[in-house]
Design an enzyme around this catalytic site. Structure first.
Site, PDB file in Angstrom:
ATOM      1  CG  ASP A   1      36.558  18.935   8.585  1.00  0.00           C
ATOM      2  OD1 ASP A   1      35.313  18.929   8.605  1.00  0.00           O
ATOM      3  OD2 ASP A   1      37.232  17.913   8.846  1.00  0.00           O
ATOM      4  CB  SER A   2      34.898  18.956  12.781  1.00  0.00           C
ATOM      5  OG  SER A   2      34.939  17.846  11.912  1.00  0.00           O
TER       6      SER A   2
ATOM      7  CB  CYS B   1      32.790  20.573   8.574  1.00  0.00           C
ATOM      8  SG  CYS B   1      32.046  19.513   9.801  1.00  0.00           S
TER       9      CYS B   1
ATOM     10  CD  GLU C   1      39.309  10.854  13.053  1.00  0.00           C
ATOM     11  OE1 GLU C   1      39.527  10.755  14.261  1.00  0.00           O
ATOM     12  OE2 GLU C   1      38.998  11.919  12.486  1.00  0.00           O
TER      13      GLU C   1
ATOM     14  CB  CYS D   1      30.751  12.282   6.357  1.00  0.00           C
ATOM     15  SG  CYS D   1      31.920  12.340   7.719  1.00  0.00           S
ATOM     16  CB  THR D   2      35.273  15.487   5.833  1.00  0.00           C
ATOM     17  OG1 THR D   2      35.039  15.081   7.185  1.00  0.00           O
ATOM     18  CG2 THR D   2      34.833  16.919   5.630  1.00  0.00           C
ATOM     19  CG  HIS D   3      36.333  11.237   8.372  1.00  0.00           C
ATOM     20  ND1 HIS D   3      36.054  12.566   8.623  1.00  0.00           N
ATOM     21  CD2 HIS D   3      37.245  10.862   9.296  1.00  0.00           C
ATOM     22  CE1 HIS D   3      36.772  12.971   9.657  1.00  0.00           C
ATOM     23  NE2 HIS D   3      37.500  11.956  10.085  1.00  0.00           N
TER      24      HIS D   3
HETATM   25  N1  DGL Z   1      33.887  16.695   9.362  1.00  0.00           N
HETATM   26  C1  DGL Z   1      32.692  16.007   9.775  1.00  0.00           C
HETATM   27  C2  DGL Z   1      31.678  15.996   8.639  1.00  0.00           C
HETATM   28  O1  DGL Z   1      32.018  16.121   7.477  1.00  0.00           O
HETATM   29  C3  DGL Z   1      32.997  14.576  10.217  1.00  0.00           C
HETATM   30  C4  DGL Z   1      33.707  14.492  11.547  1.00  0.00           C
HETATM   31  C5  DGL Z   1      32.933  15.107  12.688  1.00  0.00           C
HETATM   32  O2  DGL Z   1      31.921  14.521  13.139  1.00  0.00           O
HETATM   33  O3  DGL Z   1      33.315  16.177  13.120  1.00  0.00           O
HETATM   34  O4  DGL Z   1      30.508  15.870   8.890  1.00  0.00           O
END
Ligand code: DGL
Length: 282
Positions: free
Chosen positions: A11-12, A74, A154, A186-188
């Site tokens: 993931d990012s 991600c 976050e 989105c992961t979050h």
């Molecule tokens: N991991 C990213 C996603 O799922 C969210 C965080 C980012 O913007 O890198 O899109």
């Protein structure tokens, strides 16, 4: 038949740990090798070219670790660069988060109106729209970029007035369009599930891409005879790598994973960059 090699997940940043959490829930016997590119997170506001390059570097690093399947956790990379990564990683299955979430949403929407929320790059790429309409072309898809959600998560503001107001602001349009299903693209966002559900009401179904991705991984491994025996894996047997230690790293990781990470290794960005150069030269 079984395969005790680990599953690679990247993931990012730390958000992909929501996918790891679901993988462990469904497959306690698996080992994970995780890479979070915390030094360059977030990816969601970057150009497609940069997202492709970063995603490819992340994938190549995990490919060096004898993994049996690669999960692109991600949503941003899955939306922008999955094809690109699949072209380079031919030896093992590559699973992104877009298709599993899209399939689940297409099955759930009675009104045939689905909302997708994600980063700016995810919404701009339109991958969710294509994947949902490939299931049923009659489904209308309404995308909404919600860039403030990632920093709110976050900051740990999961159950906070600011987050509720932000959600109202972002989701008003979607709700006006009459969607009965929203993909948390989105992961979050799975960490905001309760806040969002409260706002949209119980008649709007929320699809957690992380959960459906884990199910897809399990199905693929089962079909290949590649699941790991129950005793081989779990959190303690897994490996976690990041490209930078953020000050609130441990706390954040625990909220994403719902448990404490065993140990965390630091990978220098120069290593990632070099891998991509080598691949380009071959
Ligand atoms: N991991 C990213 C996603 O799922 C969210 C965080 C980012 O913007 O890198 O899109």
């Amino acid at each position: 038949m079984s395969d005790t090699r680990p599953i690679g997940v990247f993931d990012s940043g730390l958000g992909g740990l929501t996918v790891v959490r679901e993988l462990f829930r469904l497959m306690a016997g698996e080992r994970i090798v995780y890479l979070g590119d915390t030094a360059r997170c977030p990816y969601g506001g970057r150009s497609e070219e940069t997202i492709r390059t970063f995603g490819m570097q992340d994938a190549l690093l995990l490919m060096e670790m004898d993994i049996k399947l690669l999960v692109v956790a991600c949503n941003t990379v899955s939306s922008v660069a999955l094809d690109y990564i699949e072209k380079s990683v031919k030896e093992i299955p590559v699973v992104g988060v877009v298709l599993p979430g899209a399939r689940a949403a297409a099955l759930r929407t009675a009104e045939r109106k689905v909302g997708v929320i994600g980063t700016a790059a995810t919404i701009r790429a339109g991958a969710y729209v294509r994947a949902i309409q490939a299931q049923d072309p009659a489904i209308k898809v309404y995308g909404k970029a919600c860039p403030l959600f990632v920093p709110l998560v976050e900051e740990g503001l999961l159950d906070h007035e600011i987050t509720r107001l932000t959600a109202q602001y972002y989701l008003a349009e979607l709700l006006d369009s009459g969607v009965d299903c929203i993909i948390l693209g989105c992961t979050h966002y799975p960490l905001l599930m309760e806040t969002i559900q409260e706002l949209v009401g119980t008649r709007t179904h929320l699809v957690d891409s992380a959960l459906w991705t884990a199910k897809e991984v399990k199905d693929i491994l089962a079909a290949l005879g590649g699941l790991s025996p129950e005793k081989a894996g779990g959190l303690a047997a897994s490996r976690f790598m990041v490209t930078d230690y953020a000050p609130r790293f441990k706390e954040l990781a625990a909220s994403f994973l719902g448990g404490t990470l065993p140990s965390i290794e630091l990978v220098g960005l120069e290593k990632l960059t070099k891998l991509c150069e080598t691949a380009a030269a071959v």
